[in-house]
Design an enzyme around this catalytic site. Structure first.
Site, PDB file in Angstrom:
ATOM      1  N   GLY A   7      -7.141  -5.931  -2.499  1.00  0.00           N
ATOM      2  CA  GLY A   7      -5.884  -6.385  -3.100  1.00  0.00           C
ATOM      3  C   GLY A   7      -5.693  -5.727  -4.451  1.00  0.00           C
ATOM      4  O   GLY A   7      -6.517  -5.898  -5.354  1.00  0.00           O
ATOM      5  N   VAL A  57      -3.430  -9.211 -10.012  1.00  0.00           N
ATOM      6  CA  VAL A  57      -4.804  -9.527 -10.427  1.00  0.00           C
ATOM      7  C   VAL A  57      -5.763  -8.377 -10.093  1.00  0.00           C
ATOM      8  O   VAL A  57      -6.443  -7.843 -10.984  1.00  0.00           O
ATOM      9  CB  VAL A  57      -5.277 -10.848  -9.760  1.00  0.00           C
ATOM     10  CG1 VAL A  57      -6.750 -11.092 -10.047  1.00  0.00           C
ATOM     11  CG2 VAL A  57      -4.434 -12.012 -10.261  1.00  0.00           C
ATOM     12  N   LYS A 110      -0.089 -30.345  -8.606  1.00  0.00           N
ATOM     13  CA  LYS A 110       0.550 -29.225  -7.913  1.00  0.00           C
ATOM     14  C   LYS A 110       1.812 -29.748  -7.266  1.00  0.00           C
ATOM     15  O   LYS A 110       1.881 -30.912  -6.854  1.00  0.00           O
ATOM     16  CB  LYS A 110      -0.387 -28.691  -6.821  1.00  0.00           C
ATOM     17  CG  LYS A 110      -0.074 -27.293  -6.375  1.00  0.00           C
ATOM     18  CD  LYS A 110      -0.777 -26.243  -7.237  1.00  0.00           C
ATOM     19  CE  LYS A 110      -0.361 -24.854  -6.863  1.00  0.00           C
ATOM     20  NZ  LYS A 110      -1.020 -23.829  -7.666  1.00  0.00           N
ATOM     21  N   GLY A 160      -2.779  -5.983  -6.380  1.00  0.00           N
ATOM     22  CA  GLY A 160      -1.568  -6.539  -6.974  1.00  0.00           C
ATOM     23  C   GLY A 160      -1.801  -6.843  -8.439  1.00  0.00           C
ATOM     24  O   GLY A 160      -2.564  -6.145  -9.130  1.00  0.00           O
TER      25      GLY A 160
HETATM   26  P1  NAD Z   1      -0.058 -10.200  -5.812  1.00  0.00           P
HETATM   27  O1  NAD Z   1       0.920 -10.580  -4.777  1.00  0.00           O
HETATM   28  O2  NAD Z   1       0.411  -9.538  -7.063  1.00  0.00           O
HETATM   29  O3  NAD Z   1      -1.165  -9.209  -5.164  1.00  0.00           O
HETATM   30  C1  NAD Z   1      -1.810  -9.470  -3.960  1.00  0.00           C
HETATM   31  C2  NAD Z   1      -2.059  -8.123  -3.305  1.00  0.00           C
HETATM   32  O4  NAD Z   1      -2.910  -8.314  -2.166  1.00  0.00           O
HETATM   33  C3  NAD Z   1      -0.784  -7.460  -2.781  1.00  0.00           C
HETATM   34  O5  NAD Z   1      -0.709  -6.135  -3.273  1.00  0.00           O
HETATM   35  C4  NAD Z   1      -0.939  -7.513  -1.264  1.00  0.00           C
HETATM   36  O6  NAD Z   1      -0.331  -6.414  -0.619  1.00  0.00           O
HETATM   37  C5  NAD Z   1      -2.441  -7.483  -1.131  1.00  0.00           C
HETATM   38  N1  NAD Z   1      -2.979  -7.966   0.134  1.00  0.00           N
HETATM   39  C6  NAD Z   1      -2.570  -9.011   0.887  1.00  0.00           C
HETATM   40  N2  NAD Z   1      -3.364  -9.139   1.961  1.00  0.00           N
HETATM   41  C7  NAD Z   1      -4.311  -8.168   1.891  1.00  0.00           C
HETATM   42  C8  NAD Z   1      -5.407  -7.799   2.688  1.00  0.00           C
HETATM   43  N3  NAD Z   1      -5.704  -8.448   3.807  1.00  0.00           N
HETATM   44  N4  NAD Z   1      -6.161  -6.735   2.307  1.00  0.00           N
HETATM   45  C9  NAD Z   1      -5.881  -6.065   1.176  1.00  0.00           C
HETATM   46  N5  NAD Z   1      -4.840  -6.389   0.353  1.00  0.00           N
HETATM   47  C10 NAD Z   1      -4.063  -7.422   0.722  1.00  0.00           C
HETATM   48  O7  NAD Z   1      -0.880 -11.531  -6.128  1.00  0.00           O
HETATM   49  P2  NAD Z   1      -1.824 -11.807  -7.362  1.00  0.00           P
HETATM   50  O8  NAD Z   1      -1.087 -12.562  -8.380  1.00  0.00           O
HETATM   51  O9  NAD Z   1      -2.532 -10.544  -7.725  1.00  0.00           O
HETATM   52  O10 NAD Z   1      -2.865 -12.841  -6.724  1.00  0.00           O
HETATM   53  C11 NAD Z   1      -3.946 -12.398  -5.926  1.00  0.00           C
HETATM   54  C12 NAD Z   1      -4.841 -13.579  -5.579  1.00  0.00           C
HETATM   55  O11 NAD Z   1      -5.331 -14.170  -6.791  1.00  0.00           O
HETATM   56  C13 NAD Z   1      -4.157 -14.697  -4.801  1.00  0.00           C
HETATM   57  O12 NAD Z   1      -5.102 -15.285  -3.936  1.00  0.00           O
HETATM   58  C14 NAD Z   1      -3.794 -15.701  -5.892  1.00  0.00           C
HETATM   59  O13 NAD Z   1      -3.681 -17.025  -5.377  1.00  0.00           O
HETATM   60  C15 NAD Z   1      -5.002 -15.567  -6.795  1.00  0.00           C
HETATM   61  N6  NAD Z   1      -4.764 -15.995  -8.173  1.00  0.00           N
HETATM   62  C16 NAD Z   1      -3.797 -15.377  -8.916  1.00  0.00           C
HETATM   63  C17 NAD Z   1      -3.616 -15.779 -10.240  1.00  0.00           C
HETATM   64  C18 NAD Z   1      -2.583 -15.107 -11.118  1.00  0.00           C
HETATM   65  O14 NAD Z   1      -2.627 -15.327 -12.340  1.00  0.00           O
HETATM   66  N7  NAD Z   1      -1.700 -14.280 -10.581  1.00  0.00           N
HETATM   67  C19 NAD Z   1      -4.411 -16.790 -10.797  1.00  0.00           C
HETATM   68  C20 NAD Z   1      -5.407 -17.375 -10.016  1.00  0.00           C
HETATM   69  C21 NAD Z   1      -5.575 -16.958  -8.704  1.00  0.00           C
END
Ligand code: NAD
Length: 353
Positions: A182, A186, A81, A184
């Site tokens: 959440g 994922v 990382k 977003g």
């Molecule tokens: P993203 O930024 O697209 O979505 C995250 C969403 O969570 C946002 O819409 C945000 O407003 C919301 N959010 C933040 N705090 C919140 C809360 N307290 N209550 C409700 N909603 C809340 O991010 P993502 O890419 O969807 O990633 C989400 C999680 O998955 C993160 O922890 C990330 O580390 C993990 N992750 C993502 C991937 C990937 O491929 N994108 C891979 C492995 C792990």
């Protein structure tokens, strides 16, 4: 000053490198936890840290997490990382990304980078002008790679279905109530896949409009960000922040299953045992959320080594996530060891620790 190798998060990392390039303003840390299974793979985070110590902690913890995630995903990759320490103004520049690319190149392929928080696909394109050891680049057609979000969501969808089968004895998620925290990249993807199968959904996001818009599209309910963890449901699916499963969060849960994609869901290591004591089946985060790294790794291997990198190979590997989870849950049930600890031990064995 305390040496970093006496920090609790230092876990015999193979390499921890400070990269300074004053001309471009680059300060970065590259951490390689283990290259036992292959080059250390894991994204680069661009973040404004309150103090350098927090950046070091992130690099150490996240690179170890990648060793475990890649090993449990059956990938021929180790764990690494990088973190780039953003200034107060949080500005990136092409020169900074080029200097970072040079630092990755200087490691000769021992570290393979990709996007993480604060780094876009276009940033990775800039880094790739200086080094080939990059993944998560734009792809076309039936190729693996690109935005990892949809692949992460697909893996979680498979994982939720296997948890429902294992804990509730149901072969389908039709009518199964999933509370999604959440919405977003994922969480939104997971919700769409579950909706296609007729699951009952409650969606929540701190950006309420985002959750509301998706709820309208999928014809489901929303809950406030405060209420989602105590929603009475079959599956709580955390897809937002880490460390939500702490004493208070676990006490609020009203569900038999926790299965979602957020990284580092357990606030402390003993919280896995707390979930088990409450009879809640927990899908270890780095096992269920490996879909994205599977996709970008297939992209990298196909570009650098000519290995299979098409979408079918990714799908085949995503479909193996349920089997891995079931193995962990079986072992946890027979040994009485919490599922997160079982997963850690399996991963440690795979990386020869
Ligand atoms: P993203 O930024 O697209 O979505 C995250 C969403 O969570 C946002 O819409 C945000 O407003 C919301 N959010 C933040 N705090 C919140 C809360 N307290 N209550 C409700 N909603 C809340 O991010 P993502 O890419 O969807 O990633 C989400 C999680 O998955 C993160 O922890 C990330 O580390 C993990 N992750 C993502 C991937 C990937 O491929 N994108 C891979 C492995 C792990």
């Amino acid at each position: 000053m305390t040496a970093f190798w006496t920090e609790p998060d230092y876990d015999d990392h193979e390499l921890v490198q400070l990269v300074r390039h004053p001309e471009s303003g680059l300060t970065a840390i590259i951490a390689l936890h283990s290259t036992h299974l292959g080059p250390g793979a894991g994204g680069t985070r661009f973040w404004h840290y309150a103090e350098p110590k927090a950046a070091m902690r992130d690099a150490l913890r996240l690179s170890r997490g990648m060793s475990y995630k890649n090993a449990m995903a059956g990938l021929p990759m180790g764990g690494g990382k990088a973190v780039i320490l953003a200034d107060d103004d949080r500005q990136k520049s092409p020169e900074m990304l080029a200097a970072f690319g040079d630092a990755v190149e200087a490691l000769g392929g021992r570290y393979v980078t990709a996007e993480d928080v604060g780094i876009s696909e276009q940033d990775m394109v800039a880094v790739s002008k200086r080094t080939a050891h990059v993944s998560g680049l734009p792809v076309e057609g039936d190729e693996a790679g690109g935005d990892p979000g949809p692949f992460t969501a697909m893996g979680i969808y498979h994982g939720i279905k296997s948890a429902v089968r294992y804990k509730l004895g149901k072969d389908s998620v039709k009518g199964v109530h999933v509370a999604v925290q959440g919405t977003g990249s994922v969480g939104g993807g997971v919700a769409k896949l579950l909706a296609q199968d007729g699951a009952k959904l409650t969606l929540s996001d701190i950006h309420n409009d985002r959750a509301k818009a998706l709820a309208v599209e999928l014809g489901c309910e929303t809950a406030s960000a405060d209420a989602i963890m105590s929603t009475s449901c079959d599956v709580f699916s955390p897809n937002a922040l880490g460390a939500i499963l702490d004493d208070e969060g676990i006490a609020r849960l009203d569900c038999p299953i926790v299965a979602g994609g957020a990284n580092n869901q357990l606030a402390r290591s003993h919280h896995g045992a707390q979930l088990a004591e409450r009879g809640i089946l927990y899908a270890p985060d780095y096992v269920i959320n490996a879909g994205g790294i599977i996709s970008v790794t297939m992209e990298y291997l196909s570009r650098c080594l000519g290995a299979a990198g098409n979408i079918n190979e990714v799908r085949k590997r995503l479909a193996q996530i349920p089997g891995r989870l079931e193995e962990i849950w079986e072992e946890s049930a027979s040994s009485g060891v919490p599922s997160d600890t079982v997963a850690d031990r399996m991963a440690q064995k795979l990386i020869g620790r």
